[in-house]
Design a protein around this motif. Structure first.
Motif, mmCIF file in Angstrom:
data_model
loop_
_atom_site.group_PDB
_atom_site.id
_atom_site.type_symbol
_atom_site.label_atom_id
_atom_site.label_comp_id
_atom_site.label_asym_id
_atom_site.label_seq_id
_atom_site.Cartn_x
_atom_site.Cartn_y
_atom_site.Cartn_z
ATOM 1 N N LEU A 114 53.723 56.526 76.960
ATOM 2 C CA LEU A 114 54.241 55.216 76.575
ATOM 3 C C LEU A 114 54.491 55.143 75.075
ATOM 4 C CD1 LEU A 114 52.057 52.799 78.743
ATOM 5 C CD2 LEU A 114 54.451 53.409 79.111
ATOM 6 N N VAL A 148 55.385 46.282 85.499
ATOM 7 C CA VAL A 148 55.414 47.359 86.496
ATOM 8 C C VAL A 148 54.093 48.101 86.363
ATOM 9 C CG1 VAL A 148 56.604 49.411 87.333
ATOM 10 C CG2 VAL A 148 57.917 47.554 86.283
ATOM 11 N N THR A 171 55.632 55.052 87.889
ATOM 12 C CA THR A 171 55.590 54.125 86.769
ATOM 13 C C THR A 171 55.929 54.816 85.457
ATOM 14 O OG1 THR A 171 53.874 52.947 87.990
ATOM 15 C CG2 THR A 171 54.202 52.308 85.726
ATOM 16 N N ALA A 175 59.023 53.736 83.136
ATOM 17 C CA ALA A 175 58.847 53.467 81.704
ATOM 18 C C ALA A 175 59.891 54.205 80.883
ATOM 19 C CB ALA A 175 57.439 53.866 81.279
ATOM 20 N N VAL A 189 54.322 47.893 81.028
ATOM 21 C CA VAL A 189 53.999 48.950 81.981
ATOM 22 C C VAL A 189 52.502 49.161 81.908
ATOM 23 C CG1 VAL A 189 54.398 51.347 82.641
ATOM 24 C CG2 VAL A 189 56.268 49.995 81.657
ATOM 25 N N SER A 363 63.574 45.909 88.551
ATOM 26 C CA SER A 363 62.904 45.555 87.301
ATOM 27 C C SER A 363 63.934 45.163 86.231
ATOM 28 C CB SER A 363 62.050 46.705 86.802
ATOM 29 O OG SER A 363 61.050 47.047 87.734
#
Length: 369
Positions: A114, A148, A171, A175, A189, A363
């Motif tokens: 992330l 999400v 996920t 992302a 996320v 999304s």
């Protein structure tokens, strides 16, 4: 996905009782782009949200040319990388009981990925576990959040490929794709801890979000999305299902009860988001079953088996949430390694990639693209 040995049928209470909200304070560690960390404290009863404030950075340097993937929700979804999904799934699928080395490795993977993609990252230490939450702030309505999420923990002595490495890998890919575009709303996320112990991580997040007055537009929650069977009668349903969800039951019956679909389970408040997901699934030929709980019944014990994952705390708090699942043991005998190992070799990665692809589109629509 949580399991309770007290369950006698699909419409009896499974989880929810005894899944109490943790008390005390939660330590939030925020990794910075330089690899250093700073620590703040948020309490579940205070006015501080579970995610940081401030601006975000973009994931990749711009060249001046628009990214074709960011042209529309459909274009973004069609940029999915099935090979990247499979690689992440293979890594994640190993024993990751909270506190074990691989649990830590998966937590690190989520946080680092992330951060690399340009999300602000918070490690929400709520006392007994750690949630990983990333955020990219929306342009015009940053207070509105589209989430999400998937749980990254699992039980001991089981690799948990379907439960829930399949959801975590999805996920991560979502992302990556959502980092390619700017949205009106804020995207979060999240990776929940201690789902298997009673939805503890998501309960802690929802408690903090509720206290802070967060405006969560919808939560898309993954829990087991990668097992399919084309065999007739491979999909079972509980006693009483056909009485409440007659349309979904008729579709299953017409398909000879094959376990080859994704279940879209939603609260009435998430009606439009569930329809958007169904439309995205239809566009790419992904078989799906749309199961909407009667309005006001999200917390009913009659629907306890539809509350067995981290969307349930969102329902309890009145937030719209969509639960995406391959239906667990109603299709997959190796759930929780009961009839054999839950490993990647058992899974349908093409199906899981399609579920991921549809979720990207839904999304992006929810984010205002």
């Amino acid at each position: 996905m949580t399991y309770d040995l007290r369950r006698n049928s699909w419409l009896l209470l499974v989880c929810g009782l005894g899944c109490g909200q943790p008390g005390g304070s939660a330590t939030v560690t925020e990794p910075t782009t330089g690899g250093e960390t700073s620590t703040t404290t948020t309490t579940t009863g205070g006015g501080t949200t579970a995610v940081p404030t401030g601006s975000t950075t973009t994931a990749e340097p711009t060249t001046g040319e628009p990214d074709p993937c960011a042209a529309s929700p459909q274009a973004l979804a069609d940029c999915i990388d099935p090979a990247a999904y499979a690689e992440d799934l293979q890594f994640i699928a190993d024993v990751r009981t909270p506190g074990t080395p691989h649990w830590q490795a998966v937590q690190d993977l989520c946080a680092d990925r992330l951060s690399e993609l340009g999300y602000e990252v918070v490690l929400m230490d709520y006392g007994s576990g750690v949630n990983v939450v990333g955020r990219r702030v929306g342009k015009t309505s940053p207070e509105q959040i589209v989430l999400v999420a998937a749980h990254y923990d699992h039980i001991s002595d089981c690799r948990g490929a379907d439960d829930n490495a399949s959801g975590v890998a999805a996920t991560l890919e979502i992302a990556r794709l959502l980092a390619k575009a700017e949205f009106d709303r804020t995207v979060q996320v999240a990776y929940w801890d201690e789902e298997e112990d009673g939805l503890i991580g998501s309960e802690a997040y929802v408690a903090a979000a509720t206290a802070a007055g967060d405006d969560i537009v919808v939560d898309f929650n993954f829990d087991m999305i990668a097992f399919t069977s084309a065999a007739e009668n491979s999909q079972t349903v509980p006693v009483g299902f056909e009485l409440v969800f007659s349309e979904a039951y008729a579709e299953l019956e017409a398909n000879q009860f094959r376990g080859d679909f994704i279940a879209i389970v939603n609260s009435s408040k998430a009606h439009e988001h569930a329809l958007a997901y169904a439309a995205a699934a239809d566009r790419i030929g992904l078989r799906r079953a749309l199961i909407e709980l009667p309005a006001g019944q999200e917390t009913s014990e009659l629907f306890a088996d539809l509350r067995r994952s981290d969307h349930a705390p969102f329902w309890d708090a009145g937030y719209p949430a969509v639960f995406l699942t391959d239906t667990s043991e109603f299709r997959y005998a190796n759930y929780h390694c009961m009839a054999g190992p839950d490993e990647v070799a058992n899974l349908d990665l093409e199906f899981a990639a399609a579920v991921t692809r549809a979720t990207v589109e839904a999304s992006a629509v929810a984010l205002g693209m």
